[in-house]
Enzyme design. Sequence first.
Site, PDB file in Angstrom:
ATOM      1  N   HIS A  60     -13.548  -3.201  -7.944  1.00  0.00           N
ATOM      2  CA  HIS A  60     -13.756  -4.629  -7.694  1.00  0.00           C
ATOM      3  C   HIS A  60     -15.186  -4.784  -7.170  1.00  0.00           C
ATOM      4  O   HIS A  60     -15.538  -4.190  -6.140  1.00  0.00           O
ATOM      5  CB  HIS A  60     -12.738  -5.171  -6.694  1.00  0.00           C
ATOM      6  CG  HIS A  60     -11.337  -5.175  -7.242  1.00  0.00           C
ATOM      7  ND1 HIS A  60     -10.260  -4.706  -6.540  1.00  0.00           N
ATOM      8  CD2 HIS A  60     -10.868  -5.579  -8.449  1.00  0.00           C
ATOM      9  CE1 HIS A  60      -9.163  -4.842  -7.293  1.00  0.00           C
ATOM     10  NE2 HIS A  60      -9.512  -5.361  -8.453  1.00  0.00           N
TER      11      HIS A  60
ATOM     12  N   GLU B 274     -16.223  -5.385  -3.441  1.00  0.00           N
ATOM     13  CA  GLU B 274     -15.712  -4.504  -2.384  1.00  0.00           C
ATOM     14  C   GLU B 274     -16.740  -3.401  -2.135  1.00  0.00           C
ATOM     15  O   GLU B 274     -16.662  -2.297  -2.677  1.00  0.00           O
ATOM     16  CB  GLU B 274     -14.342  -3.968  -2.785  1.00  0.00           C
ATOM     17  CG  GLU B 274     -13.347  -5.120  -2.980  1.00  0.00           C
ATOM     18  CD  GLU B 274     -11.974  -4.680  -3.448  1.00  0.00           C
ATOM     19  OE1 GLU B 274     -11.736  -3.462  -3.550  1.00  0.00           O
ATOM     20  OE2 GLU B 274     -11.151  -5.567  -3.709  1.00  0.00           O
TER      21      GLU B 274
ATOM     22  N   HIS C  26     -11.035   0.915  -2.144  1.00  0.00           N
ATOM     23  CA  HIS C  26     -11.165  -0.553  -2.164  1.00  0.00           C
ATOM     24  C   HIS C  26     -11.275  -1.087  -0.750  1.00  0.00           C
ATOM     25  O   HIS C  26     -11.101  -0.353   0.227  1.00  0.00           O
ATOM     26  CB  HIS C  26      -9.908  -1.168  -2.799  1.00  0.00           C
ATOM     27  CG  HIS C  26      -9.758  -0.901  -4.257  1.00  0.00           C
ATOM     28  ND1 HIS C  26      -9.839  -1.891  -5.199  1.00  0.00           N
ATOM     29  CD2 HIS C  26      -9.540   0.248  -4.936  1.00  0.00           C
ATOM     30  CE1 HIS C  26      -9.662  -1.370  -6.397  1.00  0.00           C
ATOM     31  NE2 HIS C  26      -9.483  -0.069  -6.272  1.00  0.00           N
TER      32      HIS C  26
ATOM     33  N   GLU D  42      -6.928   0.878   0.467  1.00  0.00           N
ATOM     34  CA  GLU D  42      -7.548  -0.344   0.982  1.00  0.00           C
ATOM     35  C   GLU D  42      -8.114  -0.052   2.363  1.00  0.00           C
ATOM     36  O   GLU D  42      -7.375   0.157   3.320  1.00  0.00           O
ATOM     37  CB  GLU D  42      -6.516  -1.481   1.059  1.00  0.00           C
ATOM     38  CG  GLU D  42      -5.829  -1.801  -0.267  1.00  0.00           C
ATOM     39  CD  GLU D  42      -6.717  -2.567  -1.251  1.00  0.00           C
ATOM     40  OE1 GLU D  42      -7.803  -3.041  -0.830  1.00  0.00           O
ATOM     41  OE2 GLU D  42      -6.325  -2.683  -2.422  1.00  0.00           O
TER      42      GLU D  42
HETATM   43 ZN   LIG Z   1      -9.938  -3.888  -4.786  1.00  0.00          ZN
END
Ligand SMILES: [Zn+2]
Length: 336
Positions: free
Chosen positions: A67, A70, A160, A224
């Site tokens: 992404h 990020e 991420h 994450e």
């Molecule tokens: Zn992500």
Amino acid sequence: MTQSTSSAAVGPLPEAVRALAEADFSAVAGRFSAAGYTVAQPADGILTIKRPGAPARASVLVSVGVHGDETGPIEVVAHLLDALSHEANALAVDLMLCVGNIGAIRAGKRFIDADLNRMFRAERGTLAGTAEAARADVMMAATTAFFDGAGPVRWHLDLHTAIRPSVYPTFAIVPELIEAGARGQLVDWLGAAGIGAIIMNPQSAGTYSYYSAEHHGAAGTTVELGRVGTLGQNDIGQFAEAAQALDALLHGVGPASAGRSPHIFNTAQQIIKLSDRFQMAFGRDTQNFTALPRGAEIARDGDTVYTVQHDEEYVVFPNPDVRVGLRAGLMVVRAS
Ligand SMILES: [Zn+2]
């Protein structure tokens, strides 16, 4: 460190961070190459570093920027790889580094046409012509080449940062299909990395790490690591434990078995958006791991009503704005 919400000018990016964000591997590639490694750039944004004649080494794939907004993991990995390249002989694994959505990073956006982390599967429907579909094809080809002929120890850490607040600031998604021994090692590593919660996932949502686990036997996980931030302005302190654990992994040092154990959650249900009539009972700003009681409505979609089936379920990744056919949220329960 003081945090400022103003748009005060910041200094130039550290060179290592600038280079990785632009998928410019020249400096680190040169150092590993000079130390006798086989270094290759099979595609834009992808670097592989292998020790010739050392087939028993673990193979580790680290991906960042899947992404584009990020940026924290890009900074973390840039500093770590730069330092490691100055003591190149300490690298104890075969490494593939992948900077995911290069175009989106450049544009300072999450994606160009569509979410790259839903593209790692054959079925893409109307998204087949997107920039991200093409990028996923390139990444899958490079991943296949990297793991082909690799030894049995295979990792994929897809790093991420979350886009919304979370009861657990750091958490990871782990595919259930990973072989038990490798999965245990991965969970130990996640504990050492300071990850607070792990969601066991029985079903692919088209993510990069699930693809590596399913098709290449890798202990893959989507991690994450705290909150989305601007490149060069991330509070790197929040990533310190993860950076240390990643550094240890690349040095061939296993996690201490007495580390903290993350809370484990099992997937209760996937909330799939079936049509444009889909309506979620709460907004996409809902905190990850918010608890809902048995019977509570999660979403409705025409005649389909999703409700909580267990005494308590926790909502993760609520997003009613996904395209039809994709996952609009995940409901999880505590494992024992
Ligand atoms: Zn992500």
